[in-house]
Design a protein around this motif. Structure first.
Motif: not given
Length: 362
Positions: A120-127, A133-134, A221-223
């Motif tokens: 999961i990255g920042p672009d996935d947060l709106p989903d 699920a992750a 934490l990821a960057p």
């Protein structure tokens, strides 16, 4: 203009004039009365648009106070208790040894899920569905309830999915129905900004980090989770999404919500006492510092001495924003800012001034 308002306004003007800050909002309630409502600087450096008290600002983790408030209101409805196992509402969450996790564990950052799963990255947060699920499938880093560690982005999704399962409604809808509409502050607090309101928002800008910035914990934490950026906070995709670990709000609006919490408008005195009592003490597994947590909030005012007690609760936000309330003094404070700094010098200076100037027992 009161003496306190004048002093706060002078500090804000000085910070903007010196170049230390670009745009600021400060709001303070005491015992339900707005005693400071001050702004200074620019909301958008590209256009020169000025900050006003009505300018919403994306403010990263200080928005967690809104998610915590929804959790307490959820308990108030009787739909869930602080010690209700999450799996009763969200069965899939019990995977990989998480079946014992309760809402209390979520609120004390002790579920063992401080970091987003690596897929999961920042672009996935709106989903919302993909993120939840992750998280449900993730293995905890420690046995839930035994340790605590800052849940940077997972926190809001954990609270939010419990709330969604219990009510059938997303967090943005609950925030409107339970908080902004009853308090008359629509347009001041958002999980997910409507497209029609995007033009009202401030535009964030990055500051150059200084040597005094706290070290990153590369192992947890990821960057993107540990270093907030203006690009993320200005993204229309981020701003319009329901991401309740962060939030978009005015200082006046969020301070009003916490003032209502203190005054008994939202929950009763018994629940407020339970929500703001010490619920977990330990060493933060992400940052290594000692922490005392209430249900949904770190305890203690930013910059306060250890002997000042723990009647204050709230959240700092990456970039320097700060929101807190204090059950002993009746103070509800909020500061938003457009420049993302790696320190909380401005917040600490202003909170010190306010606690010095305000008589807690008028």
């Amino acid at each position: 203009m009161t003496a306190l308002q004048h002093k706060i306004q002078s500090v804000l003007d000085e910070l903007v004039d010196s170049g230390a800050e670009t745009g600021l909002q400060i709001a303070v309630y005491q015992h339900g009365t707005l005693v400071v409502d001050a702004v200074a600087g620019i909301a958008d450096s590209a256009t020169g648009r000025r900050v006003t008290p009505q300018t919403p600002v994306f403010s990263f983790s200080s928005g967690k106070v809104m998610a915590s408030l929804i959790a307490h209101l959820l308990v108030q409805t009787g739909a869930v208790g602080y010690d209700t196992p999450v799996v009763e509402l969200w069965p899939e969450f019990g995977a990989r040894g998480k079946d014992s996790v309760t809402l209390r564990h979520v609120l004390t950052h002790s579920t063992g899920l401080p970091a987003m799963p690596r897929n999961i990255g920042p672009d996935d947060l709106p989903d919302w569905s993909r993120v939840c699920a992750a998280i449900a499938d993730a293995a905890p880093r420690w046995r839930p309830g035994t340790k605590t560690g800052y849940h940077s982005f997972t926190y809001g999704f954990l609270v939010g999915e419990v709330a969604r399962r219990a009510t059938g409604k997303p967090m943005r809808q609950l925030l409107h129905e339970w908080v902004t509409a009853p308090l008359g502050i629509d347009g001041d607090l958002y999980f997910g900004v409507p497209a029609t309101d995007l033009a009202r928002l401030a535009r964030l800008e990055d500051a150059t980090p200084h040597r005094g910035a706290p070290p990153d914990n590369e192992a947890v934490l990821a960057p993107w989770e540990r270093r907030p950026t203006a690009a993320m906070g200005n993204s229309h995709q981020t701003l319009q999404a329901d991401i309740p670990s962060v939030g978009t709000f005015t200082a006046r609006g969020i301070a009003a919500a916490n003032a209502a919490l203190l005054s008994g408008q939202l929950i009763d005195a018994h629940q407020l006492a339970e929500a703001t009592a010490v619920a977990f003490e330990g060493t933060d597994q992400v940052f290594g510092n000692p922490v005392r947590l209430a249900l949904g909030y770190p305890l203690g005012r930013l910059g306060a001495r250890a002997d000042e007690g723990s009647t204050a609760f709230g959240w700092v936000g990456g970039g320097g924003s700060y929101v807190y309330a204090d059950t002993a003094t009746g103070i509800s404070f909020a500061m938003t800012k457009t420049r993302l700094t790696p320190h909380f010098d401005t917040a600490q200076r202003l909170t010190n001034l306010i606690t010095t100037e305000i008589n807690p027992h008028p």
